[in-house]
Design a protein around this motif. Structure first.
Motif, PDB file in Angstrom:
ATOM      1  N   GLU A   1      49.111  42.713  49.138  1.00 29.43           N
ATOM      2  CA  GLU A   1      49.142  41.949  47.884  1.00 29.43           C
ATOM      3  C   GLU A   1      48.247  40.721  47.970  1.00 29.43           C
ATOM      4  OE1 GLU A   1      53.350  41.342  47.543  1.00 29.43           O
ATOM      5  OE2 GLU A   1      53.654  43.270  46.536  1.00 29.43           O
ATOM      6  N   ARG A   2      48.258  40.051  49.127  1.00 28.00           N
ATOM      7  CA  ARG A   2      47.405  38.868  49.320  1.00 28.00           C
ATOM      8  C   ARG A   2      45.932  39.258  49.286  1.00 28.00           C
ATOM      9  NH1 ARG A   2      49.918  36.916  53.456  1.00 28.00           N
ATOM     10  NH2 ARG A   2      48.551  37.735  55.062  1.00 28.00           N
ATOM     11  N   ILE A   3      45.583  40.363  49.936  1.00 26.18           N
ATOM     12  CA  ILE A   3      44.193  40.834  49.939  1.00 26.18           C
ATOM     13  C   ILE A   3      43.752  41.179  48.518  1.00 26.18           C
ATOM     14  CG2 ILE A   3      42.694  42.755  50.642  1.00 26.18           C
ATOM     15  CD1 ILE A   3      44.294  42.771  53.307  1.00 26.18           C
ATOM     16  N   GLU A   4      44.604  41.873  47.778  1.00 27.44           N
ATOM     17  CA  GLU A   4      44.273  42.237  46.405  1.00 27.44           C
ATOM     18  C   GLU A   4      44.120  41.005  45.519  1.00 27.44           C
ATOM     19  OE1 GLU A   4      47.407  44.968  45.463  1.00 27.44           O
ATOM     20  OE2 GLU A   4      46.534  46.547  46.698  1.00 27.44           O
ATOM     21  N   ALA A   5      44.967  39.997  45.715  1.00 31.26           N
ATOM     22  CA  ALA A   5      44.867  38.766  44.929  1.00 31.26           C
ATOM     23  C   ALA A   5      43.570  38.029  45.260  1.00 31.26           C
ATOM     24  CB  ALA A   5      46.073  37.868  45.192  1.00 31.26           C
ATOM     25  N   GLU A   6      43.215  37.987  46.544  1.00 33.99           N
ATOM     26  CA  GLU A   6      41.960  37.341  46.946  1.00 33.99           C
ATOM     27  C   GLU A   6      40.759  38.080  46.360  1.00 33.99           C
ATOM     28  OE1 GLU A   6      42.121  37.354  51.214  1.00 33.99           O
ATOM     29  OE2 GLU A   6      43.675  35.806  51.276  1.00 33.99           O
ATOM     30  N   ALA A   7      40.811  39.398  46.376  1.00 34.66           N
ATOM     31  CA  ALA A   7      39.712  40.193  45.821  1.00 34.66           C
ATOM     32  C   ALA A   7      39.586  39.960  44.317  1.00 34.66           C
ATOM     33  CB  ALA A   7      39.928  41.679  46.118  1.00 34.66           C
ATOM     34  N   GLU A   8      40.706  39.889  43.621  1.00 39.44           N
ATOM     35  CA  GLU A   8      40.677  39.633  42.183  1.00 39.44           C
ATOM     36  C   GLU A   8      40.117  38.238  41.888  1.00 39.44           C
ATOM     37  OE1 GLU A   8      41.000  40.098  38.104  1.00 39.44           O
ATOM     38  OE2 GLU A   8      40.947  41.557  39.720  1.00 39.44           O
ATOM     39  N   HIS A   9      40.499  37.266  42.689  1.00 39.86           N
ATOM     40  CA  HIS A   9      39.977  35.907  42.532  1.00 39.86           C
ATOM     41  C   HIS A   9      38.461  35.899  42.729  1.00 39.86           C
ATOM     42  CE1 HIS A   9      39.692  31.556  42.801  1.00 39.86           C
ATOM     43  NE2 HIS A   9      39.022  31.709  43.919  1.00 39.86           N
ATOM     44  N   GLU A  10      37.990  36.567  43.753  1.00 35.53           N
ATOM     45  CA  GLU A  10      36.545  36.633  44.021  1.00 35.53           C
ATOM     46  C   GLU A  10      35.812  37.382  42.911  1.00 35.53           C
ATOM     47  OE1 GLU A  10      34.487  35.183  46.317  1.00 35.53           O
ATOM     48  OE2 GLU A  10      36.305  34.033  46.689  1.00 35.53           O
ATOM     49  N   ARG A  11      36.421  38.447  42.394  1.00 29.39           N
ATOM     50  CA  ARG A  11      35.805  39.204  41.300  1.00 29.39           C
ATOM     51  C   ARG A  11      35.647  38.323  40.069  1.00 29.39           C
ATOM     52  NH1 ARG A  11      36.456  41.191  36.786  1.00 29.39           N
ATOM     53  NH2 ARG A  11      38.636  40.636  36.573  1.00 29.39           N
TER      54      ARG A  11
END
Length: 115
Positions: A75-85
């Protein structure tokens, strides 16, 4: 029904992924074992044995704690990826706007010879 061997084999990939991720963050394998072990409430030795395929007992609560910790990592990785996107999309829009507003300048600017 989950046998002891099944529990170990199912727990090992979670443990290895958690330690690998933490090692990339800290740069140190032993620190990674310490952080993950503390998060799970197990000893570093137990964690190293699990990953290293040495004899170890994985209790049901330990297996479930590993799975839960892995889900939180995902979940943390996905949230970081969404933030970067979102950040990249905003920068891309700003770049497009800048280029669009100065289209004639960009198109007519001669490129220096870079050879």
């Amino acid at each position: 029904m989950l046998t002891a061997t099944d529990g170990i084999e199912r727990a090992r990939p979670f443990a290895a992924a958690l330690v690998d991720r933490e090692e990339r963050r800290t740069g140190k394998r032993m620190s990674a074992y310490s952080v993950v072990a503390n998060s799970l409430g197990v000893s570093e030795s137990w964690l190293r044995k699990l990953i290293g395929r040495q004899p170890v007992v994985v209790a049901a609560h330990e297996y479930l704690n590993l799975a839960a910790l892995y889900v939180r990592l995902c979940e943390r990785i996905e949230a970081e990826a969404e933030h970067e996107r979102r950040r990249a999309a905003a920068l891309r829009e700003a770049a497009h706007a800048a280029l669009e507003s100065h289209r004639g300048v960009v198109a007519s600017t001669p490129r220096p010879d870079r050879s």
